[in-house]
Scaffold this active site. Structure first.
Site, PDB file in Angstrom:
ATOM      1  N   GLU A 101      -1.360   9.762  -2.270  1.00  0.00           N
ATOM      2  CA  GLU A 101       0.097   9.851  -2.359  1.00  0.00           C
ATOM      3  C   GLU A 101       0.420  11.280  -2.753  1.00  0.00           C
ATOM      4  O   GLU A 101      -0.421  12.159  -2.568  1.00  0.00           O
ATOM      5  CB  GLU A 101       0.669   8.774  -3.309  1.00  0.00           C
ATOM      6  CG  GLU A 101       0.016   8.680  -4.669  1.00  0.00           C
ATOM      7  CD  GLU A 101       0.542   9.670  -5.669  1.00  0.00           C
ATOM      8  OE1 GLU A 101      -0.130  10.710  -5.829  1.00  0.00           O
ATOM      9  OE2 GLU A 101       1.567   9.407  -6.309  1.00  0.00           O
ATOM     10  N   MET A 102       1.614  11.551  -3.275  1.00  0.00           N
ATOM     11  CA  MET A 102       1.991  12.957  -3.429  1.00  0.00           C
ATOM     12  C   MET A 102       2.636  13.290  -4.779  1.00  0.00           C
ATOM     13  O   MET A 102       3.326  14.312  -4.890  1.00  0.00           O
ATOM     14  CB  MET A 102       2.922  13.368  -2.271  1.00  0.00           C
ATOM     15  CG  MET A 102       2.286  13.133  -0.901  1.00  0.00           C
ATOM     16  SD  MET A 102       3.271  13.724   0.483  1.00  0.00           S
ATOM     17  CE  MET A 102       2.961  15.476   0.358  1.00  0.00           C
ATOM     18  N   GLU A 103       2.448  12.443  -5.805  1.00  0.00           N
ATOM     19  CA  GLU A 103       3.194  12.672  -7.051  1.00  0.00           C
ATOM     20  C   GLU A 103       2.448  12.454  -8.368  1.00  0.00           C
ATOM     21  O   GLU A 103       2.782  13.079  -9.386  1.00  0.00           O
ATOM     22  CB  GLU A 103       4.457  11.760  -7.072  1.00  0.00           C
ATOM     23  CG  GLU A 103       5.551  12.133  -6.102  1.00  0.00           C
ATOM     24  CD  GLU A 103       5.320  11.571  -4.698  1.00  0.00           C
ATOM     25  OE1 GLU A 103       4.436  10.693  -4.539  1.00  0.00           O
ATOM     26  OE2 GLU A 103       5.996  12.023  -3.755  1.00  0.00           O
ATOM     27  N   THR A 157       4.294   4.256  -2.733  1.00  0.00           N
ATOM     28  CA  THR A 157       3.394   3.766  -1.692  1.00  0.00           C
ATOM     29  C   THR A 157       2.288   4.809  -1.537  1.00  0.00           C
ATOM     30  O   THR A 157       2.440   5.955  -1.960  1.00  0.00           O
ATOM     31  CB  THR A 157       4.123   3.580  -0.349  1.00  0.00           C
ATOM     32  OG1 THR A 157       4.682   4.829   0.039  1.00  0.00           O
ATOM     33  CG2 THR A 157       5.197   2.518  -0.445  1.00  0.00           C
ATOM     34  N   GLY A 162       9.987   7.421  -5.328  1.00  0.00           N
ATOM     35  CA  GLY A 162      10.303   8.692  -4.689  1.00  0.00           C
ATOM     36  C   GLY A 162      11.669   8.641  -4.022  1.00  0.00           C
ATOM     37  O   GLY A 162      12.478   9.565  -4.133  1.00  0.00           O
ATOM     38  N   ARG A 208      15.436   3.498  -2.703  1.00  0.00           N
ATOM     39  CA  ARG A 208      14.611   2.487  -3.386  1.00  0.00           C
ATOM     40  C   ARG A 208      15.058   2.344  -4.837  1.00  0.00           C
ATOM     41  O   ARG A 208      15.036   1.241  -5.389  1.00  0.00           O
ATOM     42  CB  ARG A 208      13.125   2.836  -3.305  1.00  0.00           C
ATOM     43  CG  ARG A 208      12.255   1.698  -3.803  1.00  0.00           C
ATOM     44  CD  ARG A 208      10.854   1.679  -3.229  1.00  0.00           C
ATOM     45  NE  ARG A 208      10.874   1.576  -1.796  1.00  0.00           N
ATOM     46  CZ  ARG A 208       9.999   2.181  -0.989  1.00  0.00           C
ATOM     47  NH1 ARG A 208       9.054   2.946  -1.498  1.00  0.00           N
ATOM     48  NH2 ARG A 208      10.066   2.026   0.311  1.00  0.00           N
ATOM     49  N   ASP A 235      -0.565   2.079   4.424  1.00  0.00           N
ATOM     50  CA  ASP A 235      -1.165   2.516   5.689  1.00  0.00           C
ATOM     51  C   ASP A 235      -2.585   3.012   5.430  1.00  0.00           C
ATOM     52  O   ASP A 235      -2.776   3.931   4.652  1.00  0.00           O
ATOM     53  CB  ASP A 235      -0.317   3.617   6.346  1.00  0.00           C
ATOM     54  CG  ASP A 235      -0.017   4.766   5.406  1.00  0.00           C
ATOM     55  OD1 ASP A 235       0.732   4.565   4.431  1.00  0.00           O
ATOM     56  OD2 ASP A 235      -0.564   5.867   5.617  1.00  0.00           O
ATOM     57  N   ARG A 249       5.587   5.476 -12.345  1.00  0.00           N
ATOM     58  CA  ARG A 249       5.845   5.720 -10.928  1.00  0.00           C
ATOM     59  C   ARG A 249       5.582   4.448 -10.134  1.00  0.00           C
ATOM     60  O   ARG A 249       4.575   3.759 -10.343  1.00  0.00           O
ATOM     61  CB  ARG A 249       4.958   6.866 -10.425  1.00  0.00           C
ATOM     62  CG  ARG A 249       4.908   6.970  -8.925  1.00  0.00           C
ATOM     63  CD  ARG A 249       4.381   8.282  -8.410  1.00  0.00           C
ATOM     64  NE  ARG A 249       3.894   8.164  -7.057  1.00  0.00           N
ATOM     65  CZ  ARG A 249       4.648   7.969  -5.971  1.00  0.00           C
ATOM     66  NH1 ARG A 249       5.970   7.876  -6.091  1.00  0.00           N
ATOM     67  NH2 ARG A 249       4.119   7.855  -4.773  1.00  0.00           N
ATOM     68  N   HIS A 275      20.147  19.377 -12.251  1.00  0.00           N
ATOM     69  CA  HIS A 275      19.739  18.324 -11.311  1.00  0.00           C
ATOM     70  C   HIS A 275      20.151  16.936 -11.742  1.00  0.00           C
ATOM     71  O   HIS A 275      19.874  15.951 -11.043  1.00  0.00           O
ATOM     72  CB  HIS A 275      18.205  18.333 -11.142  1.00  0.00           C
ATOM     73  CG  HIS A 275      17.654  19.719 -11.087  1.00  0.00           C
ATOM     74  ND1 HIS A 275      17.099  20.339 -12.184  1.00  0.00           N
ATOM     75  CD2 HIS A 275      17.625  20.611 -10.081  1.00  0.00           C
ATOM     76  CE1 HIS A 275      16.731  21.561 -11.850  1.00  0.00           C
ATOM     77  NE2 HIS A 275      17.041  21.762 -10.594  1.00  0.00           N
TER      78      HIS A 275
END
Ligand code: HPA
Length: 237
Positions: A181-183, A90, A20, A24, A206, A87, A4
């Site tokens: 968030e997701m991480e 958002t 992410g 960015r 948001d 990290r 990767h």
């Protein structure tokens, strides 16, 4: 080199910012870093190394979600010797005191992810930020007069819940969870596993309670505040 990441040994600095979004990462490299060089572009998951205030620092995109982040973070630590992982993301708001544009400095990250749960059969592991990075980021946010909150966030594997609105978050908002968030939980768990330092800083974009959203103009300036803060923390150690 990994499947990767085609960067060579030594291509990454000891401290790496982790957005992410690959674009960015490119924006951070082009806007903030001096002498930025592309070190990875496999799957367009861009990584760069340059300098900030004369000190070497990298930025590597992780993609969205804990499985994707885990691949990049595992390899940054174990193949490239990265020691500090910050990290920059958002998040959605789950607490009425957190306004859009505010920063959430994640002291801990609660999760629904099997990636964390299944690593500790019979236990509920508490993924935590590195205290030194956390303290440094709080001191610098204070000095820069940024609006920030420190506490627990929710790192979810699900963006689109079956249940409408806040229902998908169950009792979490009533237990002080500031945002979603997701991480971060996977990042903190990998850092603990391999004995390195990690922190997640998120801009709340948001609010799931008020449905307020960050405007496009505010999004850019607030992201700038967050990136400058994260870079200062990254090169301080
Ligand atoms: N959910 C999950 N991740 C997010 C959100 C959200 O509402 N907003 C920004 N990242």
């Amino acid at each position: 080199m990994t499947p990767h990441n085609h960067a060579k040994p030594g291509d990454y600095a000891e401290s790496v910012l982790l957005p992410g979004d690959p674009l960015r990462a490119k924006w951070v490299a082009e806007t903030f870093l001096a002498d930025a060089k592309l070190v990875n572009s496999v799957r367009n998951c861009l990584g760069y190394t340059g300098t900030w205030n004369g000190k070497r620092v990298s930025v590597q995109a992780t993609g969205m979600g804990q499985p994707s982040l885990s691949i990049y973070v595992h390899e940054l630590i174990n193949t490239y010797g990265v020691k500090n992982l910050i990290r920059i993301g958002t998040c959605g708001g789950l607490n009425a005191d957190v306004k859009v544009r505010d920063l959430i400095i994640a002291q801990g990250a609660t999760t629904d992810s099997a990636i964390v749960r299944d690593a500790f059969p019979g236990f509920n592991f508490a993924p935590l930020a590195d205290y030194g990075l956390l303290r440094s980021s709080v001191e610098k946010a204070e000095a820069a007069k940024l609006r920030y909150h420190v506490g627990n966030i929710f790192s979810s594997d699900i963006f689109y819940h079956i249940e409408p609105g806040l229902e998908g978050y169950g009792r979490l908002p009533a237990h002080g969870i500031l945002g979603v968030e997701m991480e971060a939980a996977a990042l903190y768990t990998l850092a603990a596993r391999f004995g390195v330092k990690a922190l997640a800083i998120c801009t709340m974009t948001d609010c799931l309670i008020t449905h307020a959203e960050l405007s496009a103009a505010d999004r850019q300036s607030s992201l700038k505040d967050m990136v400058a803060l994260a870079l200062d923390v990254a090169v301080a150690g």
